[in-house]
Motif scaffolding. Structure first.
Motif, PDB file in Angstrom:
ATOM      1  N   PHE A 111      12.910  -9.472  -1.476  1.00  0.00           N
ATOM      2  CA  PHE A 111      13.316  -8.078  -1.675  1.00  0.00           C
ATOM      3  C   PHE A 111      12.186  -7.278  -2.317  1.00  0.00           C
ATOM      4  CE2 PHE A 111      17.836  -9.338  -1.228  1.00  0.00           C
ATOM      5  CZ  PHE A 111      18.306  -8.260  -0.504  1.00  0.00           C
ATOM      6  N   ARG A 112      11.563  -7.862  -3.350  1.00  0.00           N
ATOM      7  CA  ARG A 112      10.481  -7.179  -4.053  1.00  0.00           C
ATOM      8  C   ARG A 112       9.307  -6.890  -3.121  1.00  0.00           C
ATOM      9  NH1 ARG A 112       6.319  -9.374  -7.473  1.00  0.00           N
ATOM     10  NH2 ARG A 112       6.018 -10.637  -5.616  1.00  0.00           N
ATOM     11  N   ASP A 113       8.908  -7.905  -2.343  1.00  0.00           N
ATOM     12  CA  ASP A 113       7.774  -7.732  -1.438  1.00  0.00           C
ATOM     13  C   ASP A 113       8.060  -6.679  -0.382  1.00  0.00           C
ATOM     14  OD1 ASP A 113       6.504  -9.665  -2.915  1.00  0.00           O
ATOM     15  OD2 ASP A 113       6.740 -11.259  -1.418  1.00  0.00           O
ATOM     16  N   THR A 114       9.277  -6.675   0.137  1.00  0.00           N
ATOM     17  CA  THR A 114       9.672  -5.662   1.130  1.00  0.00           C
ATOM     18  C   THR A 114       9.665  -4.284   0.491  1.00  0.00           C
ATOM     19  OG1 THR A 114      11.028  -7.280   2.294  1.00  0.00           O
ATOM     20  CG2 THR A 114      11.497  -4.956   2.733  1.00  0.00           C
ATOM     21  N   TRP A 115      10.217  -4.181  -0.702  1.00  0.00           N
ATOM     22  CA  TRP A 115      10.289  -2.891  -1.403  1.00  0.00           C
ATOM     23  C   TRP A 115       8.889  -2.366  -1.687  1.00  0.00           C
ATOM     24  CZ3 TRP A 115      14.098   0.216  -1.247  1.00  0.00           C
ATOM     25  CH2 TRP A 115      14.142   1.320  -2.095  1.00  0.00           C
ATOM     26  N   LYS A 116       7.985  -3.265  -2.052  1.00  0.00           N
ATOM     27  CA  LYS A 116       6.593  -2.885  -2.322  1.00  0.00           C
ATOM     28  C   LYS A 116       5.957  -2.286  -1.068  1.00  0.00           C
ATOM     29  CE  LYS A 116       3.242  -5.185  -5.179  1.00  0.00           C
ATOM     30  NZ  LYS A 116       2.717  -6.485  -5.563  1.00  0.00           N
ATOM     31  N   GLN A 117       6.230  -2.896   0.080  1.00  0.00           N
ATOM     32  CA  GLN A 117       5.690  -2.381   1.350  1.00  0.00           C
ATOM     33  C   GLN A 117       6.255  -0.998   1.665  1.00  0.00           C
ATOM     34  OE1 GLN A 117       3.185  -3.628   3.222  1.00  0.00           O
ATOM     35  NE2 GLN A 117       3.009  -5.055   1.523  1.00  0.00           N
ATOM     36  N   VAL A 118       7.527  -0.798   1.379  1.00  0.00           N
ATOM     37  CA  VAL A 118       8.153   0.513   1.609  1.00  0.00           C
ATOM     38  C   VAL A 118       7.461   1.573   0.751  1.00  0.00           C
ATOM     39  CG1 VAL A 118      10.281   1.861   1.254  1.00  0.00           C
ATOM     40  CG2 VAL A 118      10.392  -0.387   2.338  1.00  0.00           C
ATOM     41  N   ILE A 119       7.222   1.255  -0.502  1.00  0.00           N
ATOM     42  CA  ILE A 119       6.567   2.207  -1.408  1.00  0.00           C
ATOM     43  C   ILE A 119       5.159   2.527  -0.912  1.00  0.00           C
ATOM     44  CG2 ILE A 119       5.593   2.477  -3.734  1.00  0.00           C
ATOM     45  CD1 ILE A 119       8.046   0.965  -4.792  1.00  0.00           C
ATOM     46  N   LEU A 120       4.405   1.492  -0.522  1.00  0.00           N
ATOM     47  CA  LEU A 120       3.044   1.707  -0.024  1.00  0.00           C
ATOM     48  C   LEU A 120       3.032   2.564   1.234  1.00  0.00           C
ATOM     49  CD1 LEU A 120       1.463  -1.822  -0.608  1.00  0.00           C
ATOM     50  CD2 LEU A 120       0.948   0.294  -1.835  1.00  0.00           C
ATOM     51  N   LYS A 121       3.948   2.276   2.146  1.00  0.00           N
ATOM     52  CA  LYS A 121       4.028   3.047   3.387  1.00  0.00           C
ATOM     53  C   LYS A 121       4.388   4.504   3.081  1.00  0.00           C
ATOM     54  CE  LYS A 121       5.728   2.585   8.073  1.00  0.00           C
ATOM     55  NZ  LYS A 121       4.494   2.223   8.764  1.00  0.00           N
ATOM     56  N   ASN A 122       5.316   4.704   2.168  1.00  0.00           N
ATOM     57  CA  ASN A 122       5.724   6.046   1.773  1.00  0.00           C
ATOM     58  C   ASN A 122       4.536   6.811   1.173  1.00  0.00           C
ATOM     59  OD1 ASN A 122       7.406   8.237   1.321  1.00  0.00           O
ATOM     60  ND2 ASN A 122       8.172   7.434  -0.607  1.00  0.00           N
ATOM     61  N   ARG A 123       3.774   6.145   0.317  1.00  0.00           N
ATOM     62  CA  ARG A 123       2.597   6.782  -0.292  1.00  0.00           C
ATOM     63  C   ARG A 123       1.564   7.143   0.767  1.00  0.00           C
ATOM     64  NH1 ARG A 123       1.781   2.972  -5.530  1.00  0.00           N
ATOM     65  NH2 ARG A 123       3.476   3.856  -6.772  1.00  0.00           N
ATOM     66  N   GLN A 124       1.354   6.242   1.732  1.00  0.00           N
ATOM     67  CA  GLN A 124       0.394   6.511   2.796  1.00  0.00           C
ATOM     68  C   GLN A 124       0.814   7.738   3.606  1.00  0.00           C
ATOM     69  OE1 GLN A 124       0.413   2.735   4.786  1.00  0.00           O
ATOM     70  NE2 GLN A 124      -1.282   1.924   3.571  1.00  0.00           N
ATOM     71  N   GLN A 125       2.120   7.839   3.895  1.00  0.00           N
ATOM     72  CA  GLN A 125       2.618   8.996   4.638  1.00  0.00           C
ATOM     73  C   GLN A 125       2.454  10.273   3.832  1.00  0.00           C
ATOM     74  OE1 GLN A 125       6.602   7.724   5.577  1.00  0.00           O
ATOM     75  NE2 GLN A 125       5.980   6.719   7.471  1.00  0.00           N
ATOM     76  N   GLN A 126       2.726  10.208   2.532  1.00  0.00           N
ATOM     77  CA  GLN A 126       2.566  11.395   1.682  1.00  0.00           C
ATOM     78  C   GLN A 126       1.101  11.798   1.598  1.00  0.00           C
ATOM     79  OE1 GLN A 126       4.418  10.189  -2.007  1.00  0.00           O
ATOM     80  NE2 GLN A 126       6.422  10.964  -1.390  1.00  0.00           N
ATOM     81  N   PHE A 127       0.205  10.811   1.507  1.00  0.00           N
ATOM     82  CA  PHE A 127      -1.212  11.094   1.454  1.00  0.00           C
ATOM     83  C   PHE A 127      -1.678  11.735   2.760  1.00  0.00           C
ATOM     84  CE2 PHE A 127      -5.683   9.859   2.112  1.00  0.00           C
ATOM     85  CZ  PHE A 127      -6.257  10.472   1.008  1.00  0.00           C
ATOM     86  N   ALA A 128      -1.179  11.199   3.883  1.00  0.00           N
ATOM     87  CA  ALA A 128      -1.566  11.742   5.189  1.00  0.00           C
ATOM     88  C   ALA A 128      -1.093  13.192   5.329  1.00  0.00           C
ATOM     89  CB  ALA A 128      -0.983  10.889   6.310  1.00  0.00           C
ATOM     90  N   LYS A 129       0.118  13.489   4.860  1.00  0.00           N
ATOM     91  CA  LYS A 129       0.632  14.859   4.891  1.00  0.00           C
ATOM     92  C   LYS A 129      -0.218  15.773   4.023  1.00  0.00           C
ATOM     93  CE  LYS A 129       5.499  13.839   5.747  1.00  0.00           C
ATOM     94  NZ  LYS A 129       6.834  13.841   5.156  1.00  0.00           N
ATOM     95  N   GLY A 130      -0.581  15.289   2.837  1.00  0.00           N
ATOM     96  CA  GLY A 130      -1.387  16.088   1.920  1.00  0.00           C
ATOM     97  C   GLY A 130      -2.779  16.348   2.469  1.00  0.00           C
ATOM     98  N   ALA A 131      -3.333  15.377   3.180  1.00  0.00           N
ATOM     99  CA  ALA A 131      -4.684  15.529   3.740  1.00  0.00           C
ATOM    100  C   ALA A 131      -4.697  16.481   4.916  1.00  0.00           C
ATOM    101  CB  ALA A 131      -5.226  14.153   4.169  1.00  0.00           C
ATOM    102  N   SER A 132      -3.580  16.619   5.615  1.00  0.00           N
ATOM    103  CA  SER A 132      -3.546  17.484   6.800  1.00  0.00           C
ATOM    104  C   SER A 132      -3.208  18.933   6.451  1.00  0.00           C
ATOM    105  CB  SER A 132      -2.566  16.939   7.829  1.00  0.00           C
ATOM    106  OG  SER A 132      -1.245  16.993   7.309  1.00  0.00           O
ATOM    107  N   VAL A 133      -2.836  19.193   5.213  1.00  0.00           N
ATOM    108  CA  VAL A 133      -2.444  20.559   4.822  1.00  0.00           C
ATOM    109  C   VAL A 133      -3.664  21.394   4.545  1.00  0.00           C
ATOM    110  CG1 VAL A 133      -1.257  21.936   3.051  1.00  0.00           C
ATOM    111  CG2 VAL A 133      -0.239  19.855   3.896  1.00  0.00           C
TER     112      VAL A 133
END
Length: 133
Positions: A111-133
Protein backbone atom coordinates in the motif's frame (compact mmCIF):
# COMPACT_ATOMS: atom_id res chain seq x y z
CA UNK A 1 17.89 18.24 25.02
CA UNK A 2 17.94 21.11 22.51
CA UNK A 3 18.45 18.70 19.62
CA UNK A 4 15.46 16.63 20.71
CA UNK A 5 13.22 19.71 20.87
CA UNK A 6 14.41 20.85 17.45
CA UNK A 7 13.66 17.42 15.98
CA UNK A 8 10.23 17.40 17.59
CA UNK A 9 9.52 20.86 16.15
CA UNK A 10 10.65 19.61 12.72
CA UNK A 11 8.34 16.60 12.96
CA UNK A 12 5.39 18.75 14.03
CA UNK A 13 6.05 21.14 11.16
CA UNK A 14 6.30 18.24 8.68
CA UNK A 15 2.91 16.91 9.79
CA UNK A 16 1.25 20.34 9.91
CA UNK A 17 2.39 21.28 6.40
CA UNK A 18 1.88 17.89 4.74
CA UNK A 19 -0.79 17.33 2.11
CA UNK A 20 -3.45 14.67 2.64
CA UNK A 21 -1.49 12.31 0.43
CA UNK A 22 1.72 12.89 2.37
CA UNK A 23 -0.10 12.31 5.67
CA UNK A 24 -1.38 8.98 4.37
CA UNK A 25 2.17 8.07 3.38
CA UNK A 26 3.32 8.97 6.91
CA UNK A 27 0.62 6.70 8.34
CA UNK A 28 1.76 3.77 6.22
CA UNK A 29 5.40 4.39 7.20
CA UNK A 30 4.45 4.56 10.88
CA UNK A 31 2.43 1.37 10.63
CA UNK A 32 5.38 -0.41 9.03
CA UNK A 33 7.70 0.86 11.78
CA UNK A 34 5.39 -0.40 14.55
CA UNK A 35 4.91 -3.82 12.93
CA UNK A 36 8.67 -4.25 12.47
CA UNK A 37 9.22 -3.27 16.09
CA UNK A 38 6.49 -5.70 17.22
CA UNK A 39 8.24 -8.49 15.30
CA UNK A 40 11.51 -7.62 17.04
CA UNK A 41 9.72 -7.43 20.40
CA UNK A 42 8.11 -10.82 19.82
CA UNK A 43 11.45 -12.38 18.89
CA UNK A 44 12.96 -10.85 22.06
CA UNK A 45 10.04 -12.18 24.17
CA UNK A 46 9.17 -8.60 25.14
CA UNK A 47 5.42 -9.19 25.07
CA UNK A 48 4.42 -5.92 26.71
CA UNK A 49 6.24 -3.87 24.06
CA UNK A 50 4.91 -6.19 21.33
CA UNK A 51 1.37 -5.53 22.50
CA UNK A 52 1.90 -1.75 22.54
CA UNK A 53 3.41 -1.71 19.04
CA UNK A 54 0.70 -3.92 17.56
CA UNK A 55 -1.94 -1.65 19.09
CA UNK A 56 -0.24 1.37 17.51
CA UNK A 57 -0.31 -0.38 14.13
CA UNK A 58 -3.98 -1.25 14.67
CA UNK A 59 -4.76 2.39 15.48
CA UNK A 60 -3.13 3.49 12.24
CA UNK A 61 -5.09 0.93 10.19
CA UNK A 62 -8.25 2.13 11.97
CA UNK A 63 -7.44 5.73 11.02
CA UNK A 64 -6.91 4.67 7.40
CA UNK A 65 -10.29 2.90 7.47
CA UNK A 66 -12.07 5.94 8.92
CA UNK A 67 -10.61 8.32 6.35
CA UNK A 68 -11.62 6.23 3.32
CA UNK A 69 -14.06 8.05 1.06
CA UNK A 70 -16.78 5.40 0.81
CA UNK A 71 -18.24 7.07 -2.31
CA UNK A 72 -15.16 6.16 -4.33
CA UNK A 73 -15.28 2.66 -5.81
CA UNK A 74 -11.72 1.69 -4.91
CA UNK A 75 -12.48 2.40 -1.24
CA UNK A 76 -14.98 -0.44 -1.34
CA UNK A 77 -12.14 -2.73 -2.45
CA UNK A 78 -9.58 -1.38 0.03
CA UNK A 79 -11.81 -1.54 3.12
CA UNK A 80 -11.95 -5.38 3.28
CA UNK A 81 -8.15 -5.47 3.01
CA UNK A 82 -7.82 -3.07 5.93
CA UNK A 83 -10.32 -5.18 7.89
CA UNK A 84 -8.26 -8.29 7.10
CA UNK A 85 -5.09 -6.54 8.29
CA UNK A 86 -6.83 -5.53 11.52
CA UNK A 87 -7.93 -9.12 12.10
CA UNK A 88 -4.44 -10.48 11.39
CA UNK A 89 -2.87 -7.96 13.78
CA UNK A 90 -5.30 -9.02 16.50
CA UNK A 91 -4.59 -12.70 15.87
CA UNK A 92 -0.83 -12.08 15.81
CA UNK A 93 -1.07 -10.31 19.14
CA UNK A 94 -3.16 -13.02 20.79
CA UNK A 95 -1.19 -15.97 19.37
CA UNK A 96 2.27 -14.35 19.27
CA UNK A 97 2.42 -15.21 15.57
CA UNK A 98 5.29 -13.50 13.73
CA UNK A 99 4.08 -14.88 10.39
CA UNK A 100 0.81 -12.95 10.68
CA UNK A 101 2.74 -9.77 11.44
CA UNK A 102 4.97 -10.38 8.42
CA UNK A 103 1.90 -10.91 6.25
CA UNK A 104 0.39 -7.59 7.36
CA UNK A 105 3.75 -5.90 6.87
CA UNK A 106 3.76 -7.08 3.25
CA UNK A 107 0.30 -5.59 2.68
CA UNK A 108 1.19 -2.28 4.33
CA UNK A 109 4.45 -2.08 2.38
CA UNK A 110 2.60 -2.64 -0.88
CA UNK A 111 0.00 0.00 0.00
CA UNK A 112 2.79 2.41 0.95
CA UNK A 113 4.76 1.79 -2.24
CA UNK A 114 1.65 2.24 -4.38
CA UNK A 115 0.69 5.42 -2.51
CA UNK A 116 4.22 6.78 -2.98
CA UNK A 117 3.92 6.24 -6.75
CA UNK A 118 0.57 8.05 -6.79
CA UNK A 119 2.10 11.04 -5.00
CA UNK A 120 5.09 11.12 -7.38
CA UNK A 121 2.86 10.89 -10.44
CA UNK A 122 0.62 13.65 -9.07
CA UNK A 123 3.65 15.89 -8.47
CA UNK A 124 4.95 15.22 -11.98
CA UNK A 125 1.58 16.20 -13.45
CA UNK A 126 1.46 19.37 -11.34
CA UNK A 127 5.00 20.24 -12.39
CA UNK A 128 4.14 19.66 -16.05
CA UNK A 129 1.09 21.94 -15.74
CA UNK A 130 3.17 24.62 -14.03
CA UNK A 131 5.87 24.43 -16.71
CA UNK A 132 3.36 24.83 -19.54
CA UNK A 133 1.72 27.94 -18.08
Amino acid sequence: MGVNKAYQAYQNNAVNTASGGELTLMLYNGCMKFIKQAIKDMNDNNFEAKNINIQKAQNIIQELMITLDRKIEISKQILPLYEFMQFQLKEANIKNDVKKLEEVLEFVTEFRDTWKQVILKNRQQQFAKGASV
